[in-house]
Design a protein around this motif. Structure first.
Motif, short mmCIF file in Angstrom:
data_model
loop_
_atom_site.label_atom_id
_atom_site.label_comp_id
_atom_site.label_asym_id
_atom_site.label_seq_id
_atom_site.Cartn_x
_atom_site.Cartn_y
_atom_site.Cartn_z
N GLN A 27 1.17 -1.49 0.17
CA GLN A 27 0.64 0.00 0.31
C GLN A 27 0.87 1.18 0.55
O GLN A 27 0.86 2.03 -0.84
CB GLN A 27 -1.15 -0.09 1.12
CG GLN A 27 -2.02 1.26 1.81
CD GLN A 27 -2.92 1.51 2.71
OE1 GLN A 27 -2.53 0.24 3.22
NE2 GLN A 27 -3.42 1.76 2.61
N GLY A 28 2.56 1.27 0.69
CA GLY A 28 2.83 2.44 0.60
C GLY A 28 3.69 2.34 0.11
O GLY A 28 3.52 3.29 -0.84
N ALA A 29 3.69 1.53 -0.96
CA ALA A 29 4.92 1.68 -2.54
C ALA A 29 3.55 1.94 -3.47
O ALA A 29 4.35 3.08 -4.37
CB ALA A 29 5.51 -0.03 -2.49
N SER A 31 1.41 4.14 -3.23
CA SER A 31 0.95 5.32 -3.02
C SER A 31 1.60 7.02 -4.13
O SER A 31 3.14 6.30 -4.41
CB SER A 31 0.73 5.96 -1.37
OG SER A 31 0.93 7.26 -1.21
N SER A 34 4.58 8.12 -2.95
CA SER A 34 5.92 7.26 -2.66
C SER A 34 7.38 7.19 -3.48
O SER A 34 8.40 8.10 -3.08
CB SER A 34 5.28 6.36 -2.67
OG SER A 34 5.12 5.10 -3.99
N ASN A 36 8.07 10.36 -4.73
CA ASN A 36 8.69 12.33 -4.26
C ASN A 36 10.03 10.87 -2.74
O ASN A 36 10.51 11.81 -2.54
CB ASN A 36 8.20 12.39 -3.65
CG ASN A 36 7.55 13.39 -5.85
OD1 ASN A 36 7.57 13.39 -6.51
ND2 ASN A 36 5.70 13.59 -5.10
N VAL A 37 9.08 10.49 -1.85
CA VAL A 37 9.38 9.63 -0.33
C VAL A 37 10.99 9.19 -0.80
O VAL A 37 11.76 9.97 -0.14
CB VAL A 37 8.71 9.46 0.46
CG1 VAL A 37 9.36 8.50 1.54
CG2 VAL A 37 7.33 10.48 0.66
N ILE A 38 11.07 8.88 -1.61
CA ILE A 38 12.21 7.60 -2.30
C ILE A 38 13.33 8.85 -2.21
O ILE A 38 14.13 9.12 -2.30
CB ILE A 38 11.95 6.20 -2.97
CG1 ILE A 38 10.94 5.04 -1.93
CG2 ILE A 38 12.71 6.21 -3.73
CD1 ILE A 38 10.70 4.68 -3.80
#
Length: 108
Positions: A27-29, A31, A34, A36-38
């Motif tokens: 689910q997090g991947a 999003s 995600s 942008n977070v990485i």
């Protein structure tokens, strides 16, 4: 694919690599933000040496506890032992080798 990877990482306690954990990771991947977070990790300043970071903590009166899994399947047991040896040389640092894997907080 995520459940199979988790089972290999959670070698000491594969039951903790359950469907709920796999679903949360997927689910997090998936999003929309995600990537942008990485990618934001690439924008961080260069890492400071660990002895510098921990030394500042100890100098300010803090103590450091490092829990290292003996059977870390991500970096390997030999690297886990090397890491524990390095950490144990830092002043104010206590190292505990745990019968667990990479995620000692969840795998032991």
């Amino acid at each position: 694919r995520i459940p199979a990877l988790l089972k290999s990482i959670y070698a000491s306690n594969p039951l903790n690599a359950d469907e709920e954990l796999a679903r949360a990771i997927a689910q997090g991947a998936a999003s929309p933000g995600s990537a942008n977070v990485i990618g934001s990790g690439q924008k961080l300043p260069p890492q400071r040496p660990l002895n510098e970071v921990l030394g500042a903590l100890v100098e300010s009166g803090g103590a450091v506890l490092v829990c290292q899994g003996k059977d870390d399947r991500v970096s390997g047991p030999q690297r886990a032992q090397q890491r524990a040896d390095i950490f144990s040389r830092l002043p104010g640092t206590t190292v505990v080798l745990i019968d667990g894997g990479h995620c000692v907080h969840d795998d032991s």
